[in-house]
Design an enzyme around this catalytic site. Structure first.
Site, PDB file in Angstrom:
ATOM      1  N   ASP A   1      -7.556  -5.320  -0.137  1.00  0.00           N
ATOM      2  CA  ASP A   1      -8.383  -6.277  -1.337  1.00  0.00           C
ATOM      3  C   ASP A   1      -7.790  -7.854  -1.094  1.00  0.00           C
ATOM      4  O   ASP A   1      -7.912  -8.354  -1.659  1.00  0.00           O
ATOM      5  CB  ASP A   1      -7.657  -5.646  -2.615  1.00  0.00           C
ATOM      6  CG  ASP A   1      -8.249  -4.212  -2.678  1.00  0.00           C
ATOM      7  OD1 ASP A   1      -9.601  -4.858  -2.639  1.00  0.00           O
ATOM      8  OD2 ASP A   1      -7.658  -3.378  -3.591  1.00  0.00           O
TER       9      ASP A   1
ATOM     10  N   HIS B   1       1.164  -0.945   0.350  1.00  0.00           N
ATOM     11  CA  HIS B   1      -0.071  -0.033  -0.069  1.00  0.00           C
ATOM     12  C   HIS B   1       1.324   1.066   0.465  1.00  0.00           C
ATOM     13  O   HIS B   1       1.725   1.062   0.501  1.00  0.00           O
ATOM     14  CB  HIS B   1      -1.106  -0.095   1.165  1.00  0.00           C
ATOM     15  CG  HIS B   1      -2.751   1.312   1.413  1.00  0.00           C
ATOM     16  ND1 HIS B   1      -2.558   2.129   1.488  1.00  0.00           N
ATOM     17  CD2 HIS B   1      -3.166   0.596   1.114  1.00  0.00           C
ATOM     18  CE1 HIS B   1      -2.842   3.179   0.988  1.00  0.00           C
ATOM     19  NE2 HIS B   1      -4.004   2.340   0.280  1.00  0.00           N
TER      20      HIS B   1
HETATM   21  N1  CMC Z   1       4.736  -7.512  -5.057  1.00  0.00           N
HETATM   22  C1  CMC Z   1       6.013  -7.276  -5.106  1.00  0.00           C
HETATM   23  N2  CMC Z   1       6.687  -5.957  -4.888  1.00  0.00           N
HETATM   24  C2  CMC Z   1       5.551  -5.103  -4.422  1.00  0.00           C
HETATM   25  C3  CMC Z   1       4.045  -5.396  -4.666  1.00  0.00           C
HETATM   26  C4  CMC Z   1       3.856  -6.225  -4.491  1.00  0.00           C
HETATM   27  N3  CMC Z   1       2.119  -6.490  -4.066  1.00  0.00           N
HETATM   28  N4  CMC Z   1       4.029  -3.813  -3.422  1.00  0.00           N
HETATM   29  C5  CMC Z   1       5.175  -3.357  -3.707  1.00  0.00           C
HETATM   30  N5  CMC Z   1       6.314  -3.785  -4.376  1.00  0.00           N
HETATM   31  C6  CMC Z   1       7.232  -3.664  -4.154  1.00  0.00           C
HETATM   32  C7  CMC Z   1       7.878  -3.315  -6.237  1.00  0.00           C
HETATM   33  O1  CMC Z   1       8.095  -3.411  -6.412  1.00  0.00           O
HETATM   34  C8  CMC Z   1       8.860  -1.675  -4.399  1.00  0.00           C
HETATM   35  O2  CMC Z   1      10.012  -2.946  -4.800  1.00  0.00           O
HETATM   36  P1  CMC Z   1      11.760  -1.796  -4.947  1.00  0.00           P
HETATM   37  O3  CMC Z   1      12.064  -1.206  -4.095  1.00  0.00           O
HETATM   38  O4  CMC Z   1      12.488  -3.084  -5.486  1.00  0.00           O
HETATM   39  O5  CMC Z   1      11.720  -1.231  -6.495  1.00  0.00           O
HETATM   40  C9  CMC Z   1       8.918  -1.768  -3.097  1.00  0.00           C
HETATM   41  O6  CMC Z   1       7.991  -2.612  -3.279  1.00  0.00           O
HETATM   42  C10 CMC Z   1       7.071  -0.186  -3.701  1.00  0.00           C
HETATM   43  O7  CMC Z   1       6.262  -0.470  -4.572  1.00  0.00           O
HETATM   44  P2  CMC Z   1       5.951   1.136  -4.454  1.00  0.00           P
HETATM   45  O8  CMC Z   1       5.700   0.010  -6.622  1.00  0.00           O
HETATM   46  O9  CMC Z   1       6.671   2.270  -5.882  1.00  0.00           O
HETATM   47  O10 CMC Z   1       4.674   1.532  -3.737  1.00  0.00           O
HETATM   48  P3  CMC Z   1       3.564   2.558  -4.404  1.00  0.00           P
HETATM   49  O11 CMC Z   1       3.611   2.773  -2.902  1.00  0.00           O
HETATM   50  O12 CMC Z   1       3.784   2.905  -5.296  1.00  0.00           O
HETATM   51  O13 CMC Z   1       2.419   0.942  -4.909  1.00  0.00           O
HETATM   52  C11 CMC Z   1       0.845  -0.211  -4.667  1.00  0.00           C
HETATM   53  C12 CMC Z   1       1.289   0.847  -4.128  1.00  0.00           C
HETATM   54  C13 CMC Z   1      -0.374  -0.979  -3.742  1.00  0.00           C
HETATM   55  C14 CMC Z   1       0.007   0.029  -6.186  1.00  0.00           C
HETATM   56  C15 CMC Z   1       1.549  -0.923  -4.896  1.00  0.00           C
HETATM   57  O14 CMC Z   1       1.903  -2.259  -3.549  1.00  0.00           O
HETATM   58  C16 CMC Z   1       1.048  -2.866  -6.059  1.00  0.00           C
HETATM   59  O15 CMC Z   1       1.395  -2.518  -6.762  1.00  0.00           O
HETATM   60  N6  CMC Z   1       0.513  -3.476  -4.781  1.00  0.00           N
HETATM   61  C17 CMC Z   1      -0.485  -4.786  -5.729  1.00  0.00           C
HETATM   62  C18 CMC Z   1      -2.072  -4.627  -5.890  1.00  0.00           C
HETATM   63  C19 CMC Z   1      -2.942  -3.873  -4.589  1.00  0.00           C
HETATM   64  O16 CMC Z   1      -3.467  -5.131  -3.922  1.00  0.00           O
HETATM   65  N7  CMC Z   1      -3.576  -3.181  -4.738  1.00  0.00           N
HETATM   66  C20 CMC Z   1      -5.158  -2.392  -3.820  1.00  0.00           C
HETATM   67  C21 CMC Z   1      -4.129  -1.465  -3.058  1.00  0.00           C
HETATM   68  S1  CMC Z   1      -5.142  -1.139  -1.779  1.00  0.00           S
HETATM   69  C22 CMC Z   1      -7.024  -1.390  -2.102  1.00  0.00           C
HETATM   70  C23 CMC Z   1      -6.720   0.239  -2.925  1.00  0.00           C
HETATM   71  O17 CMC Z   1      -6.915   1.649  -2.288  1.00  0.00           O
HETATM   72  O18 CMC Z   1      -6.352   0.613  -3.508  1.00  0.00           O
END
Ligand code: CMC
Length: 431
Positions: free
Chosen positions: A364, A307
């Site tokens: 989720d 998140h």
């Molecule tokens: N699986 C694997 N790696 C992950 C995941 C994941 N689900 N989420 C984040 N990471 C890694 C990402 O690759 C990055 O690694 P590194 O630092 O080595 O490059 C690190 O963790 C930080 O991730 P980020 O993408 O920079 O984080 P963000 O804040 O931009 O993204 C997120 C948040 C929710 C989009 C992401 O965690 C994600 O894609 N999760 C899976 C989709 C999901 O479950 N979404 C629902 C969110 S909660 C409901 C809502 O409010 O929508």
């Protein structure tokens, strides 16, 4: 007022530091460009940028705190109901008995949607995703209420739009589902509560009595409350930015639904179930899927994990996990996917990759298990998220309008070609 100093060359600028009621601090750079000779800030994905002040929802990602208008989500999920929470978010205070009765009455007397909506739905190919239909249908409501297009609308007209949206969304959602099933559309039963009526329209048939199971109605009510607002997330920011152009509220909400659709946002609830099913079909090899999620050359991510704001745990996920146990027990469902989900959570929470990045199960991860147990088709999961998020979007839109915020229009740092001369097509070479 506290200030910070910013030195750019010989120029020293004083930047005010503003403080929220929960002691959150921000550098107020609203005058930066004008006072620095054109310098702007760059923050792709807005990871460090507060787009607005807001008095609606407080979220502390480090401590796993979520409050609507000051009330902890745990208390609201346990003691309140979705309509009351909608009132709270939109109006700022919990309603008195009379205010609640009036609000409920207004909602229940606007649940019908125009019959012509069925013609739109009939025109969609059978496999159209319900989120695509929902955003089109919500935007189409503006055609039936053209007065909502008036940018100088009165408070009464705004209230009418708000009531219509909350009242008609369950009817639209159930009609989208019925159309996909080839079943006749069910009409609202205004003697029922919000969730009961929705469940009856969704699962009931005109040929037989449908008795709403209170355990299921209660679970849906709780899920809607948990999804009702989440401060400046992707879809809410979309609603605010579209609304800031003074487009009709129907268009802003429709845009919010589009933003929610993506698998990194609300679409994750559908993706979680699809992921768990894939793992099951693949023989339940969890490690293989965890490795895939960790592999940077593989676009796959563990859906339902991570998140932008929660870096400890998602308080909504805790409540949902408990609710999913209750619903499955009541329905006597032993879903192997739940077992895979629990094992997946355990394995990820011990895995250095996820621990280091503070990736925890989010809202989720478990919601889909409940929706599936109740019998909602997987493609409907994100639609249910939208139904819950609706009052939050409305509250945020109202706050933005009341604060008379300027049109949302970020800057950029241009990194393309410098000026060059146009070449005739006959003289162009492939680069
Ligand atoms: N699986 C694997 N790696 C992950 C995941 C994941 N689900 N989420 C984040 N990471 C890694 C990402 O690759 C990055 O690694 P590194 O630092 O080595 O490059 C690190 O963790 C930080 O991730 P980020 O993408 O920079 O984080 P963000 O804040 O931009 O993204 C997120 C948040 C929710 C989009 C992401 O965690 C994600 O894609 N999760 C899976 C989709 C999901 O479950 N979404 C629902 C969110 S909660 C409901 C809502 O409010 O929508």
């Amino acid at each position: 007022m506290a200030t910070a100093k910013l030195k750019i060359g010989r120029n020293e600028l004083e930047i005010p530091i503003i403080k929220g009621t929960e002691n959150e601090k921000a550098l107020d750079i609203s005058k930066l460009r004008a006072s620095s000779g054109g310098i702007v800030t760059l923050d792709t994905g807005y990871k460090n940028t507060g787009a607005t002040t807001s008095a609606i929802t407080f979220l502390n990602g480090e401590e796993g705190i979520l409050r609507y208008r000051g009330y902890p989500i745990e208390q609201l999920a346990e003691k309140s109901n979705f309509l009351e929470v909608a009132y709270l978010l939109i109006n700022g205070e919990l309603p008195t008995k009379k205010e609640f009765k009036d609000f409920e009455h207004e909602i229940t007397t606007h649940t019908l949607v125009h019959e012509d909506i069925k013609k739109f739905l009939d025109a969609y190919p059978e496999r159209t995703h319900p989120m695509g239909q929902l955003c089109a249908m919500i935007c189409s409501l503006s055609a039936f209420y053209p007065e909502s297009l008036n940018p100088y609308r009165s408070d009464e007209e705004i209230n009418n739009t708000v009531i219509r949206l909350i009242a008609k969304m369950p009817t639209l959602v159930s009609w989208i589902h019925k159309r996909a099933k080839g079943h006749p559309a069910m009409y609202p039963d205004n003697s029922l509560g919000y969730c009961e009526n929705f469940l009856k329209m969704f699962f009931g048939l005109p040929t037989e009595e449908y008795e709403v199971d209170p355990v299921i109605a209660n679970a849906i009510d709780k899920l809607l409350i948990l999804h009702a607002d989440h401060e400046q997330n992707c879809s809410t920011s979309t609603v605010r930015i579209v609304g800031s152009s003074h487009a009709t509220l129907y268009a802003a909400i429709s845009a919010g639904i589009s933003a929610l659709w993506g698998p990194r946002h609300g679409g994750a609830n559908q993706s979680v179930i699809e992921m768990l099913q894939n793992i099951q079909n693949d023989g339940g090899n969890l490690q293989k899927w965890l490795d895939k999620a960790k592999d940077k050359s593989d676009p796959f991510r563990l859906m339902g994990f991570g998140h932008r704001v929660y870096k400890n745990f998602d308080p909504r996920a805790k409540i949902i996990k408990k609710a999913s146990d209750e619903v499955l027990k009541k329905l006597k469902i032993d879903d192997p996917l739940l077992n895979i989900a629990k094992r997946m959570e355990e394995a990820a929470l011990k895995d250095e990759y996820f621990v280091k990045r503070k990736l925890y199960p989010n809202v989720d991860f478990y919601s889909g298990i409940i929706y599936k147990a109740i019998g909602f088709p997987t493609e409907m999961f994100t639609v249910l998220f939208a139904l819950g998020r609706l009052p939050g979007w409305i509250a945020q839109w109202k706050e933005m309008m009341k604060d008379q915020q300027p049109i949302g229009r970020p800057r950029q740092i241009y990194i393309g070609e410098n000026e060059r001369k146009y070449t005739a097509i006959s003289r162009r070479k492939k680069k």
